[in-house]
Scaffold this active site. Sequence first.
Site, PDB file in Angstrom:
ATOM      1  CD  GLU A 286      -0.534  12.497   1.171  1.00  0.00           C
ATOM      2  OE1 GLU A 286      -0.506  11.767   2.015  1.00  0.00           O
ATOM      3  OE2 GLU A 286       0.364  12.615   0.515  1.00  0.00           O
TER       4      GLU A 286
ATOM      5  CG  ASP B 172      -5.631  -3.968   5.841  1.00  0.00           C
ATOM      6  OD1 ASP B 172      -4.829  -3.097   5.386  1.00  0.00           O
ATOM      7  OD2 ASP B 172      -4.314  -4.905   6.168  1.00  0.00           O
TER       8      ASP B 172
ATOM      9  CG  ASP C 124       1.728  18.015   6.218  1.00  0.00           C
ATOM     10  OD1 ASP C 124       1.986  18.316   5.176  1.00  0.00           O
ATOM     11  OD2 ASP C 124       0.595  17.719   6.932  1.00  0.00           O
TER      12      ASP C 124
ATOM     13  CE1 TYR D  93       0.110  16.190  -0.879  1.00  0.00           C
ATOM     14  CE2 TYR D  93       2.339  17.062  -0.272  1.00  0.00           C
ATOM     15  CZ  TYR D  93       0.906  16.350  -0.295  1.00  0.00           C
ATOM     16  OH  TYR D  93       1.207  15.108   0.806  1.00  0.00           O
TER      17      TYR D  93
ATOM     18  CG  ASP E  41      -0.626  -0.370   2.332  1.00  0.00           C
ATOM     19  OD1 ASP E  41       0.971  -0.048   2.747  1.00  0.00           O
ATOM     20  OD2 ASP E  41      -1.215  -0.499   3.667  1.00  0.00           O
TER      21      ASP E  41
ATOM     22  CG  HIS F 162       0.673   7.003  -0.304  1.00  0.00           C
ATOM     23  ND1 HIS F 162      -0.429   7.406   0.282  1.00  0.00           N
ATOM     24  CD2 HIS F 162       1.063   7.754  -0.445  1.00  0.00           C
ATOM     25  CE1 HIS F 162      -0.414   8.574   0.644  1.00  0.00           C
ATOM     26  NE2 HIS F 162       1.036   8.804   0.410  1.00  0.00           N
ATOM     27  CD  GLU F 163       5.489   8.057  -1.406  1.00  0.00           C
ATOM     28  OE1 GLU F 163       4.513   8.175  -1.951  1.00  0.00           O
ATOM     29  OE2 GLU F 163       5.281   7.522  -0.428  1.00  0.00           O
TER      30      GLU F 163
ATOM     31  CG  HIS G 281       1.397  10.888  -4.353  1.00  0.00           C
ATOM     32  ND1 HIS G 281       0.370  12.209  -3.760  1.00  0.00           N
ATOM     33  CD2 HIS G 281       1.938  10.370  -3.002  1.00  0.00           C
ATOM     34  CE1 HIS G 281       0.588  11.614  -2.529  1.00  0.00           C
ATOM     35  NE2 HIS G 281       0.994  11.238  -2.072  1.00  0.00           N
TER      36      HIS G 281
ATOM     37  CG  HIS H 141       0.319  14.221   5.386  1.00  0.00           C
ATOM     38  ND1 HIS H 141       1.269  15.375   4.884  1.00  0.00           N
ATOM     39  CD2 HIS H 141       1.178  13.702   4.103  1.00  0.00           C
ATOM     40  CE1 HIS H 141       2.570  15.140   3.686  1.00  0.00           C
ATOM     41  NE2 HIS H 141       1.484  13.615   3.400  1.00  0.00           N
TER      42      HIS H 141
END
Length: 547
Positions: free
Chosen positions: A412, A426, A467, A403, A384, A388-389, A392, A472
């Site tokens: 995100e 999960d 951030d 972003y 995962d 995820h990366e 992006h 996030h």
Amino acid sequence: MKKRTSIMLALGLTVGSVLPITAAANTTPYNVTASKDASQFGKDAKVTWKKGQTVPSFVHGKLSTKVYKDQASVKQFLKDNKSLYQLDADKDLTLLDVQTDELGSKHYNFVQSVQGIPVDGAKFKVHTDKNGIITAINGDVFPAASNYFKGNLKAQLTKDAALDKAWKSIHLTKEETLTNAEAGPTGTKFEDTVEKAELVVYKKENDFYLAYKTNLQFIQPYGANWVVYVDAVNGNVLDSYNAVADGATTGSGYGVLGDYKTLNTYYSNSTYYLYDVTKPMSGVIETRTAQSRTVLPGNYSVDADNQFNAVSQGADVDANYYAGKVYDYYKNTFNRNSFDNNGATIRSSVHYSRNYNNAFWNGSQMVYGDGDGVTFRALSGALDVVAHELTHAVTERTAGLDYLNQSGALNESISDTFGVFLDKGDYLIGEDVYTPSKSGDALRSLSNPTLYGQPDNMSNFVNTTSDNGGVHTNSGIPNKAAYLTISSLGTSVAEKIYYRALTVYLNPQSNFSDARASLLAAAADLYGTGSTQYNAVASAWNQVGVY
């Protein structure tokens, strides 16, 4: 509730606190409850407005009775509705492309322009069904930009001068970011520092500027994808932020968790490379090792007998294997050929720095740390995380979500959601590599964002300037909506809706309300307005307070 640490930034494209963003974060959330009538489209049209904007950001429904089959007729439709969008369709809108999808729907993609110069982030889309009936209009346009400038727009700075200003603003030179990248076994070489500059009209607060939008992408001395806006008249830096997105032969090896994997490798000069040329892509899937240094991209991950069995090779094995799994997922599920849909090389560097608790996508490639063994083990060891990366990268090449603020939180969330689509079973993110001494722990949870310090409803939206505006943190809200959608409809249905929303409807400055509207439009396209699937999406976003 578990106390979060700065590690929340891992997998999320931010490399520690490299340099502060200079863009002032918008700490007031969009008015997600705003909804007004657009009477010319009929009482059944669903309309979304953003706070502070004078035109709707999303209109969906049966918006026409006439048929519109080409650019000219679509522009005529916009002229007939000029009172709502306040734009001259001929002068202010430039057609980028027209796409026809598998449903027979057409998507006319425009950008607002002033004297032929694009307005940054001002994408505008008109969608028709297979019969030519207009079913949706969405995007972000700024009518005030058209009459803001007096006289001809002309840059006083050259692109090279703007790039020089951009490099100076981040206190680096291009030369300081160059690496010793080696060519691959087939002789190809990957460019590790990329600089770009595009002339745009840039909106800052209530003013507009002729500016160069520059991109500085590099991985030495830190992973970065800087976006720097330089005034094209006087050379002042208007805004900047680091958008770095956290992150043929057959051999075998053992991954980070000790699990056995079959690998597609490449044999050259008595050496086996983690270099996969078996995919139907113009590029390759390759893995390199930084050898615990920050000099990147590093050397190729190689082995003498095609058995990558050493413990130290586990991160290399997983990075290459999982990158292949993510490629296969997008190709087999959506017929998408690599992140750019044009077969681009997927490159990973592992063993970055020492005790590095992060992974990121920097606009060109993925980079993974080995962790410190306490907070993280090697981060490429989780499917995962890799999904995820790479998502992006897909987002960058499709919706292009900025972003920052809500669009950044959506960026995100989309990566987390597709991480769950790939790593089924999960709703946790990073559980295979996060706090290895604690079982059942994870970095984030889609089903219960509050467990890890994220809000799960707009009533708890976090206003912050840190951030990049809390990308996030506030991603927990769309994450919870994704969980509710998946748990109601199942992965196979939900992923189709999310992918269509990402690639057809979302725009660089989309907020949470736009995400809701985009997903509803996608569900309507695929299953019909009022269908079980459509209602499930609406219910999910209702439950998180986004309307």
